[in-house]
Design a protein around this motif. Structure first.
Motif, PDB file in Angstrom:
ATOM      1  N   ARG A  27     -15.888   7.533  13.985  1.00  0.00           N
ATOM      2  CA  ARG A  27     -14.862   6.844  14.766  1.00  0.00           C
ATOM      3  C   ARG A  27     -14.666   5.443  14.207  1.00  0.00           C
ATOM      4  NH1 ARG A  27     -17.978   8.420  19.429  1.00  0.00           N
ATOM      5  NH2 ARG A  27     -18.388   6.223  19.821  1.00  0.00           N
ATOM      6  N   ASP A  28     -13.514   4.828  14.512  1.00  0.00           N
ATOM      7  CA  ASP A  28     -13.285   3.425  14.187  1.00  0.00           C
ATOM      8  C   ASP A  28     -13.895   2.573  15.284  1.00  0.00           C
ATOM      9  OD1 ASP A  28     -11.954   4.005  11.887  1.00  0.00           O
ATOM     10  OD2 ASP A  28      -9.939   3.844  12.748  1.00  0.00           O
ATOM     11  N   VAL A  29     -14.756   1.618  14.895  1.00  0.00           N
ATOM     12  CA  VAL A  29     -15.374   0.726  15.873  1.00  0.00           C
ATOM     13  C   VAL A  29     -14.960  -0.707  15.544  1.00  0.00           C
ATOM     14  CG1 VAL A  29     -17.336   2.261  16.242  1.00  0.00           C
ATOM     15  CG2 VAL A  29     -17.472   0.501  14.475  1.00  0.00           C
ATOM     16  N   PRO A  30     -14.864  -1.559  16.548  1.00  0.00           N
ATOM     17  CA  PRO A  30     -14.449  -2.943  16.312  1.00  0.00           C
ATOM     18  C   PRO A  30     -15.466  -3.682  15.435  1.00  0.00           C
ATOM     19  CG  PRO A  30     -14.292  -2.391  18.639  1.00  0.00           C
ATOM     20  CD  PRO A  30     -15.052  -1.279  18.002  1.00  0.00           C
ATOM     21  N   LEU A  31     -14.958  -4.446  14.479  1.00  0.00           N
ATOM     22  CA  LEU A  31     -15.827  -5.223  13.600  1.00  0.00           C
ATOM     23  C   LEU A  31     -16.675  -6.193  14.404  1.00  0.00           C
ATOM     24  CD1 LEU A  31     -16.732  -6.159  10.753  1.00  0.00           C
ATOM     25  CD2 LEU A  31     -14.789  -7.738  10.759  1.00  0.00           C
ATOM     26  N   GLU A  32     -16.084  -6.767  15.459  1.00  0.00           N
ATOM     27  CA  GLU A  32     -16.798  -7.771  16.238  1.00  0.00           C
ATOM     28  C   GLU A  32     -17.951  -7.185  17.039  1.00  0.00           C
ATOM     29  OE1 GLU A  32     -13.771  -7.638  20.061  1.00  0.00           O
ATOM     30  OE2 GLU A  32     -13.777  -9.384  18.736  1.00  0.00           O
ATOM     31  N   SER A  33     -17.971  -5.818  17.178  1.00  0.00           N
ATOM     32  CA  SER A  33     -19.051  -5.202  17.943  1.00  0.00           C
ATOM     33  C   SER A  33     -20.256  -4.863  17.086  1.00  0.00           C
ATOM     34  CB  SER A  33     -18.545  -3.919  18.631  1.00  0.00           C
ATOM     35  OG  SER A  33     -18.331  -2.890  17.668  1.00  0.00           O
ATOM     36  N   ILE A  65     -19.786   3.400   7.439  1.00  0.00           N
ATOM     37  CA  ILE A  65     -21.128   2.905   7.730  1.00  0.00           C
ATOM     38  C   ILE A  65     -21.741   3.804   8.814  1.00  0.00           C
ATOM     39  CG2 ILE A  65     -20.460   0.557   7.128  1.00  0.00           C
ATOM     40  CD1 ILE A  65     -20.318  -0.059  10.115  1.00  0.00           C
ATOM     41  N   GLY A  66     -23.036   3.610   9.127  1.00  0.00           N
ATOM     42  CA  GLY A  66     -23.694   4.377  10.197  1.00  0.00           C
ATOM     43  C   GLY A  66     -24.134   3.452  11.320  1.00  0.00           C
ATOM     44  N   VAL A  67     -23.758   3.782  12.582  1.00  0.00           N
ATOM     45  CA  VAL A  67     -24.080   2.899  13.698  1.00  0.00           C
ATOM     46  C   VAL A  67     -24.667   3.699  14.867  1.00  0.00           C
ATOM     47  CG1 VAL A  67     -22.218   1.312  13.056  1.00  0.00           C
ATOM     48  CG2 VAL A  67     -21.787   3.108  14.741  1.00  0.00           C
ATOM     49  N   ARG A  68     -25.343   2.989  15.781  1.00  0.00           N
ATOM     50  CA  ARG A  68     -25.800   3.550  17.056  1.00  0.00           C
ATOM     51  C   ARG A  68     -25.206   2.696  18.180  1.00  0.00           C
ATOM     52  NH1 ARG A  68     -32.242   4.116  16.921  1.00  0.00           N
ATOM     53  NH2 ARG A  68     -32.035   1.866  16.633  1.00  0.00           N
ATOM     54  N   ALA A  69     -24.618   3.350  19.166  1.00  0.00           N
ATOM     55  CA  ALA A  69     -24.060   2.626  20.313  1.00  0.00           C
ATOM     56  C   ALA A  69     -25.192   2.043  21.158  1.00  0.00           C
ATOM     57  CB  ALA A  69     -23.188   3.554  21.150  1.00  0.00           C
ATOM     58  N   GLN A  70     -25.007   0.803  21.617  1.00  0.00           N
ATOM     59  CA  GLN A  70     -25.986   0.117  22.432  1.00  0.00           C
ATOM     60  C   GLN A  70     -25.467  -0.043  23.872  1.00  0.00           C
ATOM     61  OE1 GLN A  70     -29.105  -0.716  21.045  1.00  0.00           O
ATOM     62  NE2 GLN A  70     -28.175   0.576  19.437  1.00  0.00           N
ATOM     63  N   PRO A  71     -26.371  -0.146  24.851  1.00  0.00           N
ATOM     64  CA  PRO A  71     -25.955  -0.270  26.255  1.00  0.00           C
ATOM     65  C   PRO A  71     -25.019  -1.438  26.511  1.00  0.00           C
ATOM     66  CG  PRO A  71     -28.296   0.202  26.116  1.00  0.00           C
ATOM     67  CD  PRO A  71     -27.842  -0.072  24.732  1.00  0.00           C
ATOM     68  N   ASP A  72     -25.147  -2.523  25.718  1.00  0.00           N
ATOM     69  CA  ASP A  72     -24.314  -3.696  25.977  1.00  0.00           C
ATOM     70  C   ASP A  72     -22.944  -3.594  25.317  1.00  0.00           C
ATOM     71  OD1 ASP A  72     -25.032  -3.885  23.350  1.00  0.00           O
ATOM     72  OD2 ASP A  72     -25.925  -5.888  23.500  1.00  0.00           O
ATOM     73  N   GLY A  73     -22.612  -2.419  24.760  1.00  0.00           N
ATOM     74  CA  GLY A  73     -21.297  -2.229  24.158  1.00  0.00           C
ATOM     75  C   GLY A  73     -21.229  -2.561  22.676  1.00  0.00           C
ATOM     76  N   HIS A  75     -22.544  -2.153  18.609  1.00  0.00           N
ATOM     77  CA  HIS A  75     -22.926  -1.036  17.735  1.00  0.00           C
ATOM     78  C   HIS A  75     -23.900  -1.556  16.679  1.00  0.00           C
ATOM     79  CE1 HIS A  75     -19.122   0.457  19.496  1.00  0.00           C
ATOM     80  NE2 HIS A  75     -19.672   1.666  19.329  1.00  0.00           N
ATOM     81  N   GLU A  76     -25.098  -0.983  16.651  1.00  0.00           N
ATOM     82  CA  GLU A  76     -26.144  -1.397  15.708  1.00  0.00           C
ATOM     83  C   GLU A  76     -25.925  -0.683  14.375  1.00  0.00           C
ATOM     84  OE1 GLU A  76     -30.955  -1.879  15.976  1.00  0.00           O
ATOM     85  OE2 GLU A  76     -30.098   0.066  16.522  1.00  0.00           O
ATOM     86  N   VAL A  77     -25.826  -1.461  13.291  1.00  0.00           N
ATOM     87  CA  VAL A  77     -25.584  -0.895  11.953  1.00  0.00           C
ATOM     88  C   VAL A  77     -26.905  -0.385  11.388  1.00  0.00           C
ATOM     89  CG1 VAL A  77     -24.746  -1.337   9.625  1.00  0.00           C
ATOM     90  CG2 VAL A  77     -23.653  -2.465  11.582  1.00  0.00           C
ATOM     91  N   CYS A  78     -27.019   0.951  11.237  1.00  0.00           N
ATOM     92  CA  CYS A  78     -28.247   1.560  10.695  1.00  0.00           C
ATOM     93  C   CYS A  78     -28.214   1.660   9.175  1.00  0.00           C
ATOM     94  CB  CYS A  78     -28.440   2.952  11.302  1.00  0.00           C
ATOM     95  SG  CYS A  78     -28.590   2.925  13.098  1.00  0.00           S
ATOM     96  N   PHE A  79     -27.069   1.955   8.622  1.00  0.00           N
ATOM     97  CA  PHE A  79     -26.913   1.897   7.164  1.00  0.00           C
ATOM     98  C   PHE A  79     -25.499   1.438   6.857  1.00  0.00           C
ATOM     99  CE2 PHE A  79     -26.124   6.377   8.278  1.00  0.00           C
ATOM    100  CZ  PHE A  79     -24.862   6.602   7.733  1.00  0.00           C
ATOM    101  N   GLY A  80     -25.340   0.802   5.699  1.00  0.00           N
ATOM    102  CA  GLY A  80     -24.054   0.214   5.337  1.00  0.00           C
ATOM    103  C   GLY A  80     -23.998  -1.275   5.606  1.00  0.00           C
ATOM    104  N   GLU A  81     -25.175  -1.930   5.549  1.00  0.00           N
ATOM    105  CA  GLU A  81     -25.218  -3.366   5.843  1.00  0.00           C
ATOM    106  C   GLU A  81     -24.377  -4.170   4.852  1.00  0.00           C
ATOM    107  OE1 GLU A  81     -28.590  -6.803   5.556  1.00  0.00           O
ATOM    108  OE2 GLU A  81     -29.082  -5.075   6.814  1.00  0.00           O
ATOM    109  N   ARG A  82     -24.441  -3.853   3.558  1.00  0.00           N
ATOM    110  CA  ARG A  82     -23.640  -4.583   2.552  1.00  0.00           C
ATOM    111  C   ARG A  82     -22.160  -4.407   2.811  1.00  0.00           C
ATOM    112  NH1 ARG A  82     -23.698  -3.234  -2.707  1.00  0.00           N
ATOM    113  NH2 ARG A  82     -23.149  -5.339  -3.355  1.00  0.00           N
ATOM    114  N   ARG A  83     -21.761  -3.182   3.117  1.00  0.00           N
ATOM    115  CA  ARG A  83     -20.344  -2.951   3.410  1.00  0.00           C
ATOM    116  C   ARG A  83     -19.901  -3.767   4.624  1.00  0.00           C
ATOM    117  NH1 ARG A  83     -21.298   3.287   3.420  1.00  0.00           N
ATOM    118  NH2 ARG A  83     -23.404   2.541   3.008  1.00  0.00           N
TER     119      ARG A  83
END
Length: 598
Positions: A27-33, A65-73, A75-83
């Motif tokens: 999915r597309d997730v907001p950059l600011e999140s 990139i790969g992210v995990r949704a967090q309770p506070d809204g 998204h934690e970046v699990c892989f793709g930190e450089r990107r």
């Protein structure tokens, strides 16, 4: 002894984790999140993402990139930190479309999955080798025809693009050698400087097992000498052959060593002449490759008699060492100074030690020797009786171009030695030798042909000698003497006292075969000598009227007087140097050029 099995079963010990979903939601997730996780196996700084940001700006984000949704809204970046960092930079710079980022959604709370995904995403990515990069860059270059644009697309330097495209200059067979790991990356890079012909020659040598070692490849490529352009002391515009640029290093190389050395030698000659003209007591050009050691010399200024040494390395590099003098010459100067201090005068021996400019320059001295040698050689070849005696003298005493050795008559064992000890023929030979020695002056050393010394024998020499001997036996004595005279004249050593003695003995008149020419006048640059010559040719009083004239104008007057061009012609004049024996014009040493002994 009984070994008891562990309580845990094998099935339990090797149980595999439950399989995870094959497909993931994107999915597309907001950059600011997006927030970076500490679980990522790779750590980056902002300076690491400049090239990646340029690539994303050019081609877009090709891998989510790969992210995990967090309770506070967030998204934690699990892989793709450089990107992520690269996209943040682009967003900060105002690049459009960077507010939303495509991301693979992982299950929340699974730390193991986050670490494993980060690890696999980095480890399983295989880097492109040089050949893969070349093919990618080549395709892009075919479309864009501009190395700068290709560099921007791939987010790398333009130099890297040029290096990889240089591989395209290699013939396919050599590229195949690299792909098959038959040649190293170092060899591949060096071969990018080779012409197609040299590449084919290398390919053949490789197939035959004769390919040069990597550290010798550059020398092989450029015909035995890998000479860098930065060592040239001449204008590179004068060099007309191709120059090979090493895109993988900081150097460029001359492809034609012969042309380089021709230009370099001419420049070295000018350099030497310039230092001689500037007033140094001595300017020495060392043999190519001869090392120069400063610790063998001491510093001495030009005004006190310092010398200049020009060394030329085998790679073409030229070094000039100024204001030096050898320890031996320095000791001579110190002895001279001590003598002057003690007596207020300098005797002849110390005057000879003085480091001074000689009357004849080295080129002029050699020229004079060549002319004198030529005249004496021609006369000697026409004087068989004298040539015969000279030949015998040189055979007895040895000389620069003559050497003989006695036959090796050493017995192979004691039995043979005892058998030949009192041979009648040996006794007769010893009597003949004694008679011959009695005809000779009392020599300090036995002549080598009369001494029982070891000799080096050569079967090939014997074959030639017998063939020549068979021919000589068909000739008269006069013919043989004529041959001997010619051979003796041909071996007459240049610049020796023998030339003086023979010239005087045969009363050689050089004027019959030589007159002062352009080369003689061009080489003669000594003001004192030119003044003395002018006085000889036109008279001392007339010469005095030209006292302040230039050396060039004085030589022109001498030339016109000898040819009768506008002046009364002077007949029969020769420089004193051409007499037998030769004479000097000044009290200075005649020449610094070492003369070989007879």
């Amino acid at each position: 002894m009984t070994i008891q099995a562990p309580a845990q079963t094998t099935a339990t010990a090797t149980a595999l984790p439950a399989p995870r979903p094959f497909r993931r939601d994107i999915r597309d997730v907001p950059l600011e999140s997006l927030v970076l996780t500490k679980l990522n196996v790779r750590k980056h700084k902002d300076k690491d993402i400049e090239s990646l940001a340029a690539t994303i700006a050019s081609t877009g984000l090709l891998q989510p990139i790969g992210v995990r949704a967090q309770p506070d809204g967030t998204h934690e970046v699990c892989f793709g930190e450089r990107r992520t960092l690269a996209i943040r930079k682009l967003h900060k710079d105002g690049h459009p479309g960077t507010d939303m980022v495509p991301a693979v959604i992982l299950e929340p709370g699974d730390d193991a999955l986050a670490v494993e995904a980060s690890f696999i995403e980095n480890v399983e990515r295989l880097p492109m080798n040089e050949m893969d990069q070349y093919e990618a860059f080549a395709k892009a270059f075919d479309l864009r025809k501009n190395t700068a644009e290709v560099a921007a697309v791939f987010g790398c330097t333009e130099q890297l693009v040029k290096r990889r495209l240089a591989i395209g200059n290699l013939i396919p067979e050599i590229r195949a050698l690299y792909r098959n790991e038959d040649i190293s990356l170092e060899e591949l890079q060096i071969l990018t400087m080779a012409t197609k012909a040299r590449q084919k020659a290398y390919l053949k040598a490789h197939k035959d097992g004769d390919a040069p070692y990597p550290h010798m490849l550059r020398e092989w490529l450029f015909g035995g000498q890998a000479i860098k352009t930065k060592v040239a002391i001449f204008d590179l515009a004068d060099y007309k052959a191709p120059i090979a640029n090493d895109l993988f290093g900081d150097n460029a190389y001359f492809t034609d060593a012969d042309q380089f050395w021709k230009l370099q030698n001419a420049a070295i000659a000018k350099l030497k002449d310039a230092h001689e003209a500037s007033g140094w007591s001595g300017v020495h050009l060392l043999e190519p490759g001869q090392p120069f050691y400063c610790y063998n010399h001491v510093s001495l200024s030009k005004s006190k008699g310092g010398h200049v040494f020009i060394s030329v390395r085998s790679n073409g590099e030229v070094e000039v060492h100024k204001g030096l003098i050898s320890h031996a010459e320095m000791k001579k100067l110190e002895r001279k100074a001590d003598k002057e201090t003690a007596t207020g005068d300098v005797d002849a021996e110390h005057q000879a030690d003085t480091v001074s400019r000689p009357e004849l320059s080295e080129p002029l001295g050699y020229y004079i020797d060549l002319v004198r040698h030529s005249a004496v050689r021609a006369e000697l070849a026409k004087t068989p009786s004298l040539a015969l005696r000279l030949a015998v003298a040189q055979l007895i005493a040895g000389s620069q171009h003559w050497s003989i050795s006695a036959e090796n008559r050493r017995p192979a064992n004691d039995a043979i030695a005892k058998a030949v000890k009192d041979l009648p023929a040996d006794k007769a030979f010893k009597e003949i030798r004694a008679t011959a020695k009695a005809l000779l002056p009392n020599l300090k050393h036995d002549a080598s042909y009369m001494a029982d010394k070891d000799a080096i024998r050569s079967p090939s020499h014997g074959a030639r000698v017998t063939a020549i001997l068979a021919h000589l036996q068909t000739l008269s004595d006069n013919d043989v003497l004529a041959i001997l005279a010619a051979l003796t004249a041909e071996t007459l050593a240049l610049g020796t006292t023998v030339v003086d003695v023979l010239g005087a003995t045969m009363r050689v008149d050089i004027a019959k075969t030589w007159q002062p020419d352009d080369a003689f006048f061009d080489l003669n640059r000594d003001r004192e000598v030119i003044n003395a010559m002018l006085s000889e040719v036109i008279g001392k009083e007339a010469a005095a009227s030209y006292l302040t004239g230039t050396g060039k104008s004085k030589k022109e007057i001498i030339r016109k007087a000898l040819t009768g061009d506008g002046r009364k012609k002077v007949e029969g004049w020769l420089p004193r140097w051409m007499a037998f024996p030769g004479k000097a014009y000044t009290k200075r040493p005649l020449t610094k050029r070492p003369k070989p002994t007879a």
